[in-house]
Design a protein around this motif. Structure first.
Motif, PDB file in Angstrom:
ATOM      1  N   ALA A   1      10.088  65.508 -15.237  1.00 48.27           N
ATOM      2  CA  ALA A   1      10.669  65.732 -14.000  1.00 48.27           C
ATOM      3  C   ALA A   1       9.968  67.254 -13.401  1.00 48.27           C
ATOM      4  N   GLN A   2       9.881  68.133 -14.109  1.00 44.14           N
ATOM      5  CA  GLN A   2       9.308  69.163 -13.827  1.00 44.14           C
ATOM      6  C   GLN A   2       7.935  68.892 -13.002  1.00 44.14           C
ATOM      7  N   ARG A   3       7.178  68.065 -13.736  1.00 39.03           N
ATOM      8  CA  ARG A   3       5.827  67.801 -13.105  1.00 39.03           C
ATOM      9  C   ARG A   3       5.954  66.921 -11.731  1.00 39.03           C
ATOM     10  N   VAL A   4       6.921  66.144 -11.823  1.00 37.08           N
ATOM     11  CA  VAL A   4       7.175  65.469 -10.272  1.00 37.08           C
ATOM     12  C   VAL A   4       7.550  66.494  -9.105  1.00 37.08           C
ATOM     13  N   SER A   5       8.536  67.258  -9.796  1.00 30.23           N
ATOM     14  CA  SER A   5       8.974  68.474  -8.832  1.00 30.23           C
ATOM     15  C   SER A   5       7.744  69.169  -8.254  1.00 30.23           C
ATOM     16  N   ARG A   6       7.024  69.744  -9.238  1.00 33.03           N
ATOM     17  CA  ARG A   6       5.847  70.509  -8.712  1.00 33.03           C
ATOM     18  C   ARG A   6       4.824  69.696  -7.894  1.00 33.03           C
ATOM     19  N   ILE A   7       4.513  68.558  -8.190  1.00 31.22           N
ATOM     20  CA  ILE A   7       3.463  67.755  -7.312  1.00 31.22           C
ATOM     21  C   ILE A   7       4.192  67.362  -6.115  1.00 31.22           C
ATOM     22  N   ALA A   8       5.360  67.027  -6.070  1.00 23.53           N
ATOM     23  CA  ALA A   8       6.018  66.814  -4.819  1.00 23.53           C
ATOM     24  C   ALA A   8       6.087  67.825  -3.848  1.00 23.53           C
ATOM     25  N   GLY A   9       6.253  69.046  -4.372  1.00 20.99           N
ATOM     26  CA  GLY A   9       6.134  69.957  -3.609  1.00 20.99           C
ATOM     27  C   GLY A   9       4.518  70.197  -2.912  1.00 20.99           C
ATOM     28  N   GLU A  10       3.669  70.046  -3.657  1.00 21.94           N
ATOM     29  CA  GLU A  10       2.289  70.248  -3.246  1.00 21.94           C
ATOM     30  C   GLU A  10       1.901  69.098  -2.317  1.00 21.94           C
ATOM     31  N   GLU A  11       2.644  67.912  -2.390  1.00 20.21           N
ATOM     32  CA  GLU A  11       2.571  66.949  -1.448  1.00 20.21           C
ATOM     33  C   GLU A  11       3.187  66.942  -0.450  1.00 20.21           C
ATOM     34  N   GLU A  12       4.116  67.962  -0.127  1.00 14.83           N
ATOM     35  CA  GLU A  12       5.263  67.809   0.730  1.00 14.83           C
ATOM     36  C   GLU A  12       5.962  66.659   0.818  1.00 14.83           C
ATOM     37  N   GLN A  13       6.421  66.058  -0.129  1.00 12.72           N
ATOM     38  CA  GLN A  13       7.163  64.805  -0.424  1.00 12.72           C
ATOM     39  C   GLN A  13       8.690  65.365  -0.978  1.00 12.72           C
ATOM     40  N   TRP A  14       9.887  64.521  -0.752  1.00 12.69           N
ATOM     41  CA  TRP A  14      10.975  64.805  -1.547  1.00 12.69           C
ATOM     42  C   TRP A  14      11.529  63.376  -2.017  1.00 12.69           C
ATOM     43  N   PRO A  15      10.873  63.124  -3.247  1.00 11.80           N
ATOM     44  CA  PRO A  15      11.241  61.826  -3.846  1.00 11.80           C
ATOM     45  C   PRO A  15      12.691  61.844  -4.166  1.00 11.80           C
ATOM     46  N   GLU A  16      13.534  60.669  -4.241  1.00 10.22           N
ATOM     47  CA  GLU A  16      14.743  60.330  -4.697  1.00 10.22           C
ATOM     48  C   GLU A  16      14.422  60.014  -6.326  1.00 10.22           C
ATOM     49  N   VAL A  17      14.990  60.531  -7.252  1.00 11.08           N
ATOM     50  CA  VAL A  17      14.621  60.385  -8.616  1.00 11.08           C
ATOM     51  C   VAL A  17      16.035  59.834  -9.472  1.00 11.08           C
ATOM     52  N   LEU A  18      15.655  58.705 -10.434  1.00 14.41           N
ATOM     53  CA  LEU A  18      16.815  58.386 -11.115  1.00 14.41           C
ATOM     54  C   LEU A  18      16.118  58.817 -12.743  1.00 14.41           C
ATOM     55  N   LEU A  19      16.942  59.278 -13.604  1.00 13.74           N
ATOM     56  CA  LEU A  19      16.630  59.653 -15.018  1.00 13.74           C
ATOM     57  C   LEU A  19      16.772  58.613 -15.895  1.00 13.74           C
ATOM     58  N   GLN A  20      15.538  58.407 -16.593  1.00 15.98           N
ATOM     59  CA  GLN A  20      15.776  57.411 -17.551  1.00 15.98           C
ATOM     60  C   GLN A  20      16.484  57.646 -18.707  1.00 15.98           C
ATOM     61  N   VAL A  21      17.618  57.265 -19.211  1.00 14.57           N
ATOM     62  CA  VAL A  21      18.538  57.444 -20.421  1.00 14.57           C
ATOM     63  C   VAL A  21      18.444  56.280 -21.479  1.00 14.57           C
ATOM     64  N   LYS A  22      18.315  56.702 -22.755  1.00 10.80           N
ATOM     65  CA  LYS A  22      18.160  55.765 -24.044  1.00 10.80           C
ATOM     66  C   LYS A  22      19.604  56.068 -24.631  1.00 10.80           C
ATOM     67  N   LEU A  23      20.367  55.125 -24.540  1.00 12.22           N
ATOM     68  CA  LEU A  23      21.674  55.427 -24.940  1.00 12.22           C
ATOM     69  C   LEU A  23      21.563  54.349 -26.399  1.00 12.22           C
ATOM     70  N   ARG A  24      20.679  53.815 -26.963  1.00 13.02           N
ATOM     71  CA  ARG A  24      20.741  53.300 -28.126  1.00 13.02           C
ATOM     72  C   ARG A  24      19.387  53.275 -28.743  1.00 13.02           C
ATOM     73  N   PRO A  25      18.988  53.217 -30.113  1.00 12.81           N
ATOM     74  CA  PRO A  25      17.739  53.385 -30.634  1.00 12.81           C
ATOM     75  C   PRO A  25      16.724  52.331 -30.216  1.00 12.81           C
ATOM     76  N   ASP A  26      15.746  52.499 -29.708  1.00 16.15           N
ATOM     77  CA  ASP A  26      14.563  51.445 -29.180  1.00 16.15           C
ATOM     78  C   ASP A  26      13.135  52.135 -29.276  1.00 16.15           C
ATOM     79  N   THR A  27      12.262  51.805 -29.877  1.00 19.36           N
ATOM     80  CA  THR A  27      11.100  52.381 -30.245  1.00 19.36           C
ATOM     81  C   THR A  27      10.137  51.979 -29.084  1.00 19.36           C
ATOM     82  N   ASN A  28      10.538  50.935 -28.446  1.00 21.89           N
ATOM     83  CA  ASN A  28       9.873  50.368 -27.154  1.00 21.89           C
ATOM     84  C   ASN A  28      10.095  51.106 -26.086  1.00 21.89           C
ATOM     85  N   LYS A  29      10.862  51.967 -25.896  1.00 21.52           N
ATOM     86  CA  LYS A  29      11.489  52.715 -24.287  1.00 21.52           C
ATOM     87  C   LYS A  29      11.530  54.165 -24.695  1.00 21.52           C
ATOM     88  N   GLY A  30      11.198  54.855 -23.685  1.00 24.29           N
ATOM     89  CA  GLY A  30      11.474  56.380 -23.407  1.00 24.29           C
ATOM     90  C   GLY A  30      12.681  56.554 -22.881  1.00 24.29           C
TER      91      GLY A  30
END
Length: 220
Positions: free
Chosen positions: A97-126
């Motif tokens: 998220a910090q990287r997206v924020s920094r690069i978006a500022g450099e690119e003069e963009q303002w993306p809308e972001v959804l945060l991916q959450v992992k509510l169950r153990p799952d080795t295949n997903k972050g």
């Protein structure tokens, strides 16, 4: 516009609750199919492979489409994704998220972001664990050059129907706790459960487009 694709889109739109929007997952489908669906009124399209998405975006630049990035966001692809996608569904850590924020500022963009959450153990997903997200929330919400609009989650493979419904409900409750309107959850196999739990973005591919055409593997 009429045809099987238009008919499936119309039927899905009729089945969606008023609180949910259809995100057409167009990865693996050519620009011509996206154009056909846009003719029915679909505007939001989800792509997960940058190298596949960029040529399609160029071919469809005459259309007023909203592009959502729904794949795993690699650090080295952040700049290109920020340039091409106004909505990103898959920010799965505070450093990313910090990287997206920094690069978006450099690119003069303002993306809308959804945060991916992992509510169950799952080795295949972050994704953020619940407590991890809550502890980082103040910092996440204050990041410049991006707006956190919601949460995204996916049920693990093999998750039974009851646990899947519970997972979607937990994600909706967590979003409400953080005063976030959007929940991106539910795909072709489980979208009804996600919609019932309060999903606002349903990521639908095969149930809308039908089977994906075979294509050679792509790098990246």
């Amino acid at each position: 516009m009429s045809g099987p694709l238009s008919d499936r889109w119309t039927a899905l739109q009729a089945a969606l609750p008023a609180t949910a929007q259809l995100l057409a997952v167009s990865k693996g489908h050519p620009a011509a199919v996206i154009r056909e669906l846009a003719g029915s009124g679909q505007r939001a399209f989800g792509e997960s492979r940058l190298q596949e998405a960029l040529p399609k975006q160029e071919q469809l630049a005459d259309l007023a489409l909203q592009w959502h990035f729904i794949g795993r966001l690699q650090s080295n692809k952040v700049r290109s994704v920020v340039r091409a996608f106004p909505v990103i569904h898959s920010v799965d850590s505070l450093p990313l998220a910090q990287r997206v924020s920094r690069i978006a500022g450099e690119e003069e963009q303002w993306p809308e972001v959804l945060l991916q959450v992992k509510l169950r153990p799952d080795t295949n997903k972050g994704g953020f664990l619940r407590d991890e997200l809550l502890s980082a929330w103040t910092e996440l919400a204050a990041l410049p050059s991006m707006t956190v609009i919601g949460l995204m989650t996916m049920a693990p493979m093999g998750c039974d129907a009851d646990d899947r419904r519970a997972l979607f409900q937990e994600c909706r409750e967590l979003a409400d706790q953080l005063e976030l309107r959007e929940c991106s959850m539910g795909m072709s196999g489980d979208w009804q459960d996600a919609a019932a739990a309060g999903s606002t973005w349903l990521r639908l591919g095969s149930v809308l487009f039908g089977p994906r055409p075979s294509a050679p593997p792509q790098a990246g």
